[in-house]
Design an enzyme around this catalytic site. Sequence first.
Site, short mmCIF file in Angstrom:
data_model
loop_
_atom_site.label_atom_id
_atom_site.label_comp_id
_atom_site.label_asym_id
_atom_site.label_seq_id
_atom_site.Cartn_x
_atom_site.Cartn_y
_atom_site.Cartn_z
N ARG A 150 0.85 -1.19 0.00
CA ARG A 150 0.00 0.00 0.00
C ARG A 150 0.88 1.24 0.00
O ARG A 150 1.65 1.48 0.94
CB ARG A 150 -0.94 0.00 1.21
CG ARG A 150 -1.89 -1.19 1.18
CD ARG A 150 -2.90 -1.19 2.29
NE ARG A 150 -3.69 -2.42 2.26
CZ ARG A 150 -4.64 -2.74 3.13
NH1 ARG A 150 -4.92 -1.89 4.11
NH2 ARG A 150 -5.30 -3.88 3.02
N ARG A 161 1.66 0.68 10.59
CA ARG A 161 1.31 1.24 9.27
C ARG A 161 2.56 1.25 8.39
O ARG A 161 3.41 2.13 8.54
CB ARG A 161 0.74 2.66 9.43
CG ARG A 161 -0.57 2.71 10.19
CD ARG A 161 -1.12 4.12 10.27
NE ARG A 161 -2.29 4.18 11.13
CZ ARG A 161 -3.54 3.95 10.74
NH1 ARG A 161 -3.78 3.66 9.48
NH2 ARG A 161 -4.55 4.01 11.58
N GLU A 189 -6.43 -2.06 15.40
CA GLU A 189 -7.03 -2.96 14.43
C GLU A 189 -6.04 -4.02 13.97
O GLU A 189 -4.90 -3.72 13.63
CB GLU A 189 -7.52 -2.16 13.21
CG GLU A 189 -8.14 -3.04 12.14
CD GLU A 189 -8.34 -2.30 10.81
OE1 GLU A 189 -8.42 -2.99 9.77
OE2 GLU A 189 -8.38 -1.06 10.80
N SER A 243 -10.23 -6.93 9.80
CA SER A 243 -11.46 -6.28 9.38
C SER A 243 -12.24 -7.30 8.56
O SER A 243 -11.74 -7.81 7.56
CB SER A 243 -11.15 -5.04 8.55
OG SER A 243 -12.32 -4.30 8.28
N ARG A 285 1.28 -7.11 12.33
CA ARG A 285 0.66 -6.56 13.54
C ARG A 285 0.52 -7.64 14.62
O ARG A 285 0.64 -7.34 15.81
CB ARG A 285 -0.71 -5.97 13.21
CG ARG A 285 -0.63 -4.72 12.34
CD ARG A 285 -1.97 -4.03 12.21
NE ARG A 285 -1.85 -2.82 11.39
CZ ARG A 285 -2.77 -1.86 11.31
NH1 ARG A 285 -3.88 -1.97 12.01
NH2 ARG A 285 -2.58 -0.81 10.53
#
Length: 450
Positions: free
Chosen positions: A283, A298, A370, A373, A413
């Site tokens: 990303r 991130r 998070e 999801s 994560r």
Amino acid sequence: MLDVKLIRDDPELVRNAMRSRNNAWDVDAFLAIDLKRRSVVSELEALQARRNESSRVIGALMKQGECDQAEAAKERVRLINEQISALEIKQRVVDAEGFELLSTAPNIPDPSVPTGCDETENRELKRWGTPRDFDAEGFAACPHWDLGPALGIIDFERAVKLAESRFVLLGGAGARLERALINFMLDTHAAAGFKEWWPPVLANTDTLFGTGQLPKFEDDLYKTATTSDANEGCSIGDKACQTAGKLYMIPTAEVVLTNIHRGEVLEAAQLPLHYTAYTPCFREEAGSAGRDTRGMIRVHQFDKVEMVKFATPETSADELESMTLEAEKILELLGLPYRRIVLCTGDMGFGAAKTYDLEVWMPCYNAYKEISSCSNCSDFQARRASIKYRDPGSFKGSRFVHTLNGSGLAVGRTLAALLENYQQADGTVIIPEALRQYLGGQERIMPDPA
């Protein structure tokens, strides 16, 4: 993609949905384009009917030997053909305008989704596990961005040298732990009936359009150079075709797993389909500016194990619940405290009709972050990717499937959460029992002298 019939028949429902999502998508602009298109199609059909009738008349006149009248009729047909050609061009332009606008409309929230403006109005549904009280144990928790380098298993500085900021270099026990987590997650999902895939990590334009990354999120994707013949055979509209011929590095395995059945009609007896895959993910936009700039939360490249489901409209709500439980099972087997929240309308992703986020406890933030999801996209992605199913015993023709996706889990994560939650006062890290078989029985991460 939204159902055009729904927009025509109940524009107020769509307007309310856009307002609830804080989205300015213009229902009236689309209806005006759609009305223009239908007018052009109606005029075109009338001209085609006139041409067909004139052609029959010409045939009859020729049989009767009325050559002069036949030639006059042919001239009228020629003029009609010119009008038809002009209208066909106009229709292509209007079709492209409508398609381009429709492709930017987000999904309509499920009625069970709470209405809200942003993440502050998400609702917590459950918590599992109790965060450690490091103060009671007599030492301060170390953040993973300090703990990893101290153990010699994470090297952020050399990662910058190799690429740029927001990349991670794992070594020794760090690399083995990442690989162990991937295998553990895949094995757990496979045991629950998910079929494992090993897909490409580069995807074409149609693939990314199918799951909603294109054209809206073009700037968030890493992409290759345009090839020759880029626009040849493009099926996703004029503006989107400007990117055709490029290959993109996938932001999630959801993209490729969902598109496995693009353009196909499945049988009802095949459903539901449960798929899983590990891929690296890329990303270019790595999250909100100024947030979580340190560590592994991130980053531009990360590993993730993804789950994707194909279901009927009648069963997709239950499939979302079971998918979320499957992601929670990973956290529970690892002994990581977490909470489940349901996202409000203003915080959901572009293609989602309903989303549960799982947030793992991170001692360095003294907060939940998070880690998964899980979303039901209803028929939104299936319309874009043309994925249907048939059930002759229940209905005629075919219907769009419902697609679902969920992280099971974000591996980096998870690694960061393990380091922080299982750290010891002596600087070592206990390995959860569920992972030890993937690490040759190793029970603890010690400092790497290399």
